[in-house]
Design a protein around this motif. Structure first.
Motif, short mmCIF file in Angstrom:
data_model
loop_
_atom_site.label_atom_id
_atom_site.label_comp_id
_atom_site.label_asym_id
_atom_site.label_seq_id
_atom_site.Cartn_x
_atom_site.Cartn_y
_atom_site.Cartn_z
N LYS A 19 0.84 -1.21 0.00
CA LYS A 19 0.00 0.00 0.00
C LYS A 19 0.87 1.25 0.00
O LYS A 19 0.57 2.22 -0.70
N THR A 20 1.95 1.22 0.76
CA THR A 20 2.88 2.36 0.76
C THR A 20 3.49 2.55 -0.61
O THR A 20 3.59 3.67 -1.11
N ASN A 23 1.01 4.28 -2.78
CA ASN A 23 0.93 5.71 -2.45
C ASN A 23 2.14 6.45 -3.00
O ASN A 23 2.01 7.55 -3.56
N TRP A 24 3.33 5.87 -2.85
CA TRP A 24 4.55 6.51 -3.36
C TRP A 24 4.50 6.66 -4.87
O TRP A 24 5.00 7.65 -5.41
N CYS A 26 1.91 7.24 -6.69
CA CYS A 26 1.04 8.39 -6.97
C CYS A 26 1.73 9.71 -6.65
O CYS A 26 1.50 10.72 -7.32
#
Length: 65
Positions: A19-20, A23-24, A26
């Motif tokens: 998930k991280t 996010n990174w 994006c």
């Protein structure tokens, strides 16, 4: 040529969750990635480069963004 990694095996190599990593991607952070159709892949060399860019010798040194 090394095989490309999916986010699941790539995430532990940099100490993050999948998930991280999402996010990174994006935010334009994290290691470079490759789009293969709709899938995201990581080159192990890009992961190593990203990790090495963040090496510091003391807490007073700036870390790459």
């Amino acid at each position: 040529m090394k095989p490309l990694l999916d986010p699941e095996p790539a995430a532990p190599l940099i100490g993050a969750t999948t998930k991280t990593l999402a996010n990174w991607r994006c935010l334009g952070l994290g290691p470079k990635f490759i789009r293969v159709g709709r899938k995201v892949k990581y080159d192990p060399d890009d992961i190593a480069e990203w990790r090495n860019a963040r090496r510091v010798g003391s807490t007073s040194e700036p870390v790459a963004a």
